[in-house]
Each structure stands twice: as structure tokens, then as C-alpha cells.
Design a protein around this motif. Structure first.
Motif, PDB file in Angstrom:
ATOM      1  N   UNK A  60       0.823  -1.208   0.000  1.00  0.00           N
ATOM      2  CA  UNK A  60       0.000   0.000   0.000  1.00  0.00           C
ATOM      3  C   UNK A  60       0.863   1.267   0.000  1.00  0.00           C
ATOM      4  N   UNK A  61       2.093   1.166   0.469  1.00  0.00           N
ATOM      5  CA  UNK A  61       2.991   2.318   0.426  1.00  0.00           C
ATOM      6  C   UNK A  61       3.214   2.761  -1.022  1.00  0.00           C
ATOM      7  N   UNK A  62       3.356   1.799  -1.927  1.00  0.00           N
ATOM      8  CA  UNK A  62       3.547   2.128  -3.349  1.00  0.00           C
ATOM      9  C   UNK A  62       2.312   2.846  -3.884  1.00  0.00           C
ATOM     10  N   UNK A  63       1.137   2.374  -3.506  1.00  0.00           N
ATOM     11  CA  UNK A  63      -0.110   3.003  -3.953  1.00  0.00           C
ATOM     12  C   UNK A  63      -0.207   4.424  -3.393  1.00  0.00           C
ATOM     13  N   UNK A  64       0.140   4.607  -2.135  1.00  0.00           N
ATOM     14  CA  UNK A  64       0.098   5.944  -1.536  1.00  0.00           C
ATOM     15  C   UNK A  64       1.065   6.902  -2.239  1.00  0.00           C
ATOM     16  N   UNK A  65       2.243   6.408  -2.573  1.00  0.00           N
ATOM     17  CA  UNK A  65       3.207   7.261  -3.277  1.00  0.00           C
ATOM     18  C   UNK A  65       2.712   7.582  -4.690  1.00  0.00           C
ATOM     19  N   UNK A  66       2.032   6.622  -5.328  1.00  0.00           N
ATOM     20  CA  UNK A  66       1.457   6.877  -6.651  1.00  0.00           C
ATOM     21  C   UNK A  66       0.416   7.990  -6.560  1.00  0.00           C
TER      22      UNK A  66
END
Length: 163
Positions: A60-66
Motif C-alpha cells: 500500500x505504500x507504493x499506492x500511496x506514493x502513486x
């Protein structure tokens, strides 16, 4: 003709490189005999009950950064869908772990983000089609489940009335 995307700031470029590294660590950082590559997400998935959820939390960190980098709602929904598929199927003992190693949601999501940053309109349209397909699939599955429930109750009521 869509406008060219704006170049990334140095902070955004650093963020993109950070999520690339995280995706590699989670999905492809461990080489197995025979050349197969898995990541720490697959290893975490071996831990019953909490492993797949821990992997989903890291993903989910990747999604938040996206989202921070400006990915469209459709791209973000698609990314969340990739993580959800990996977490839900990954929860199935053994077969889920094999799926987890093959699905590589994090690498998929970074590729989606990179495509969005390079060609936002095209990626948004492709993601809209993917989200629509998922919604249609879910509606079909719900209709099938409801039909099976009605048929089961009908058969049960018929059986009870005959006894």
C-alpha cells in the motif's frame, strides 16, 4: 493530441526510484535455484494469517506514493485491485503462496505508475476499462451466487416438503 507530461521534480524522481526499489525487494529480490525470482512479499506470505496482510500493508505504500505523484483515480483503483488480488488469493495455503510469487503486484503497480507518468491519458483509459471489467465480473459473480442460493433454498424446501 494529449499534452506531454511535465518532467518530474528531483523529489518526485527520488520517490519513483524508492518505489521501484521497494517493488524489487518485495517481488524479485531473492533468486531461487533454476533462476526463479521471488521477493520478500512471497516469503512473508508463508507466515499464516498475518503474512499476506503485512505484504499488503507494504504494498500500500507504493499506492500511496502513486497518489502523491498524481496518479489518476482509475490507475489507483487498478493498483489497489492488484494488491487486493494478491492478498486475497495469497491467503489460500500453499497455492496462494505460489500465486503470490507469480502475480508480483508491486512490480505491476510500479509499471502502471511509470506508464501513467509517461502517458497519463492512455493509462487512465486502459485502467478505466480494467476497472469496468472488474466491476462487471463482480456483478456476474454476485448474480451467480444469488442464483445458486435461490436454487439451493428451493431444492431444500422441496426436499423438506416431501418428507
Amino acid at each position: 493530441m494529449s499534452p506531454l507530461p511535465a518532467p518530474l521534480s528531483s523529489a518526485d524522481s527520488a520517490t519513483l526510484e524508492q518505489v521501484r526499489r521497494l517493488a524489487r525487494q518485495l517481488d524479485t529480490s531473492i533468486r531461487l535455484p533454476g533462476g526463479l525470482r521471488i521477493g520478500w512479499d512471497a516469503v512473508l506470505g508463508l507466515v499464516p494469517a498475518v503474512g499476506d496482510w503485512a505484504g499488503a500493508l507494504l504494498s500500500s505504500y507504493i499506492v500511496l506514493q502513486a497518489a502523491r505523484l498524481g496518479a489518476s483515480r482509475e490507475v489507483l483503483l487498478r493498483m489497489v485491485g492488484n494488491v487486493a488480488v494478491e492478498a486475497l488469493v495469497g491467503a489460500v495455503p500453499f497455492l496462494g503462496d505460489v500465486f503470490d510469487a507469480a502475480w508480483r503486484a508491486n512490480v505491476r503497480n510500479v509499471r502502471l505508475l511509470e506508464n501513467h507518468l509517461a502517458a497519463p491519458t492512455a493509462t487512465q483509459r486502459a485502467s478505466q476499462a480494467w476497472v469496468l471489467g472488474v466491476v462487471l465480473l463482480l456483478v456476474a459473480l454476485m448474480a451467480l451466487a444469488m442464483t445458486l442460493a435461490v436454487l439451493t433454498w428451493s431444492a431444500l424446501a422441496s426436499w423438506v416438503s416431501q418428507t
